[in-house]
Design an enzyme around this catalytic site. Structure first.
Site, PDB file in Angstrom:
ATOM      1  CG  HIS A   1      43.181 -46.910  -2.916  1.00 50.89           C
ATOM      2  ND1 HIS A   1      43.616 -48.148  -2.526  1.00 50.89           N
ATOM      3  CD2 HIS A   1      41.876 -47.059  -3.249  1.00 50.89           C
ATOM      4  CE1 HIS A   1      42.611 -49.011  -2.638  1.00 50.89           C
ATOM      5  NE2 HIS A   1      41.551 -48.385  -3.071  1.00 50.89           N
TER       6      HIS A   1
ATOM      7  CG  ASP B   1      33.744 -45.794  -9.307  1.00 49.49           C
ATOM      8  OD1 ASP B   1      33.495 -44.861 -10.098  1.00 49.49           O
ATOM      9  OD2 ASP B   1      33.407 -45.783  -8.113  1.00 49.49           O
TER      10      ASP B   1
END
Lengths: 138, 483
Positions: B406, B99
């Site tokens: 993240h 992704d």
């Protein structure tokens, strides 16, 4: 004998696929992928596609085969559930996959598989039984 | 299975895997974690993957892992690796991820919690209805192939010029939402086909759109610059490049397996397939990867526009009057060419961030003027039951090539989460805590249940305490749309 089982993987989905032959292993690997993507219970259909692919090794051929089906799923919206492996050697596959269009049945869909990974991919043989572990990126 | 390899404690937040652990490692592994997290890290194969990444030709300093690290494929999620371009440093598609430019976007409002609470259900239902999400959903933007090629080259600017948002949104997007050097010719027909009709779709799995409220401010000065205060409602979007990016990564990972022989590269996992940044294969991948990155920025821009329109309908005021300004948009799966001082010499590095957020310090030339004094905004989402954070980059983060965590990072596999949640309604459990969640794909809510994740508060504690980014504000969820 079971066709596949899910294995623990923290972020993604892993399967261990079994087969009495490499042909059956490829067939069951494709089935496992669509069994994760959609609810295959009682599914019928007769849309067919033919697949012919080459690769440098059996493992790469396996990924290419699953990738090809995944690509067809995402562009033609066909849920595949039946696979005839017509010809297979370590570097070439000829096969036919049967399925049905998703159409209005979006509620059959369970999981979006983004890709088939090469992570630790190794086809193993023990006493005439084949197995392979595959990690799908979801 | 417990990982038995060496993890040497450097200080309270840093752990080393020495390069003599495995023959072929070119540098040490360096993990950011507290003592307790090390237990989680040892319980899967993430640390082994950190060691494997250290095999990449041209890697400098360390193979890094952020505190939310977990077992991925090839490089672990939460991994960072920088390679020296001039020393035949490589680019590895699997070390950016399928992704490409999966990332975060944080949007402000001038609404207070009390104003949103009575309309929360309408707002969440509206977002659920108007934002395409889930497997097989189709987007709002229908473009010809010729136009799609322009979208890949121009990214978020293309969608803004077509009416999705406003010019100043681009100032608050990493790379202005348009990274230079994107090469639409390097993107295959198949990738175009998978990307077609998916612009402006959220996706599924862990992708989400969340309405939230600021519940704690840690840094008043920075919060003032962001125009944030406790009790303020914000919106967060997590999405990426959809089928287009997955197909790009897939095809180039496959091609680069051949490069391992061609360039005589030894890596312990095929998923780490790579090629020199300056090779024809490396350049082609980077050109295609940038297209996917632009596609993702266009996608999040489009999603924000759709969400603004829902706010407009529910609160009967324009997005401008509702103060719906973009605070920032930042990628957490991407590869970037950046310059660093290594042993007294400036070097051009290719920095892979896979499940890691760029965190530039104050005064960095790539920051928007308004953020020059405080540093780059870093957006770290948690699970749908706990918190999310806004932080800023620091000078200290030079040691991580200006990278930080993240997200929370999973602790339970999806199947384990589903079986643990059997017979429970996650939606009802969250509703009792005042959080409304809606999902269009079966099983998503159980897979994404809060207990499947590490506590993001602890992940943020580590990056803040280690000094590689600085806490500014904490948010908690009010309403969540899942794919």
């Amino acid at each position: 004998m079971k066709r596949y089982e899910q294995i623990e993987h923290t972020a993604d989905i892993g399967v261990r696929v079994y087969g009495a032959s490499v042909k059956e292993l490829f067939k069951n690997a494709a089935f496992s992928m669509f069994d994760i993507i959609a609810d295959l219970e009682g599914i019928r259909g007769s849309v067919e596609i033919d697949v012919e692919l080459k690769a440098e090794s059996p493992e790469e051929l396996l990924v290419n085969w699953l990738d090809e089906l995944l690509y067809n799923f995402y562009t033609k919206w066909i849920i595949f559930f039946d696979f005839d492996i017509l010809e297979l050697d370590g570097r070439r596959i000829k096969a036919r996959a049967r399925g049905r269009h998703v159409g209005e049945n979006r509620n059959r869909l369970k999981t979006e598989i983004k890709a088939v990974t090469y992570h630790n991919l190794k086809i193993k043989e023990e006493g005439g039984q084949y197995s392979v572990e595959i990690i799908f990126d979801v | 299975m417990i990982w038995q390899g060496p993890l040497e404690k450097i200080d309270d937040w840093r752990w080393r895997i020495p390069k003599d652990y495995k023959q072929g490692m070119r540098v040490d592994g360096l993990l950011y974690a507290d003592e307790e997290m090390i237990g989680d890290i040892r319980s899967d194969r993430a640390a082994e993957q950190v060691a494997n990444v250290a095999f990449l030709p041209g890697i400098v300093k360390y193979s890094l892992a952020m505190p939310d690290v977990h077992w991925g494929y090839g490089m672990p999620i939460g991994g960072v690796a920088a390679t020296d371009v001039e020393a035949d440093g490589v680019v590895s598609p699997g070390s950016i991820g399928y992704d490409i430019n999966c990332g975060m976007r944080l949007v402000n409002t001038n609404l207070k919690l009390e104003e949103v609470k009575p309309r929360l259900k309408d707002l969440v239902y509206g977002l659920y209805n108007d934002i395409p999400a889930g497997v097989g959903s189709k987007g709002d933007i229908k473009v010809s192939e010729k136009e799609e090629r322009k979208l890949l080259a121009e990214g978020a600017r293309w969608v803004v010029e077509h009416g999705y948002g406003r010019g100043e949104d681009l100032d608050y997007t990493e790379e202005h939402g348009e990274i230079r050097g994107a090469d639409p010719d390097a993107v295959s027909q198949r990738a175009y086909e998978r990307g077609k009709a998916q612009s402006g779709t959220l996706g599924s799995g862990n992708h989400f759109l969340e309405v939230q409220v600021v519940d704690e401010i840690y840094d008043e000065e920075a919060a003032k610059v962001f125009d944030l205060e406790a009790g303020r409602v914000t919106m967060m979007i997590h999405s990426g490049s959809r089928g287009l990016g997955y197909q790009v990564c897939d095809e180039y990972s496959r091609d680069m397996i051949k490069c391992l022989t061609k360039y005589n590269i030894d890596v312990p996992d095929r998923q780490l397939a790579c090629a020199p940044v300056n090779s024809p294969e490396g350049k082609a991948y980077i050109g295609a990867m940038k297209c996917a990155a632009n596609y993702a920025w266009a996608n999040r821009q489009c999603l924000m526009h759709l969400a603004r329109s829902v706010f407009e309908k529910v609160f009967k005021a324009s997005p401008r009057d509702l103060g719906m300004d973009l605070i920032y948009d930042v990628a957490h799966n991407i590869g970037k060419l950046e310059k660093y001082n290594i042993d007294g010499r400036e070097k051009l590095l290719f920095v892979h961030r896979k499940g890691a957020t760029r965190a530039f310090p104050p005064e960095h030339p790539e920051l928007p003027a308004r953020y020059k004094k405080i540093g780059q905004p870093v957006i770290i989402p948690g699970d749908m039951g706990r918190n999310s954070y806004l932080l800023v980059g620091t000078k200290k983060a030079e040691e991580t090539f200006y990278s930080t965590a993240h997200g929370a990072g999973r602790v339970l596999s999806r199947s384990a989460a589903i079986s643990r949640c059997r017979g429970r309604s996650i939606a009802r459990e969250l509703e009792s805590k005042g959080i409304i969640v809606m999902s269009s794909t079966r099983d998503t809510l159980a897979e994404e249940a809060p207990e499947a994740y590490k506590d993001v508060n602890r992940v943020v504690d580590v990056v803040h305490s280690a000094g590689i980014s600085k806490r500014v504000a904490r948010m908690r969820p009010l309403g969540v749309i899942k794919g």
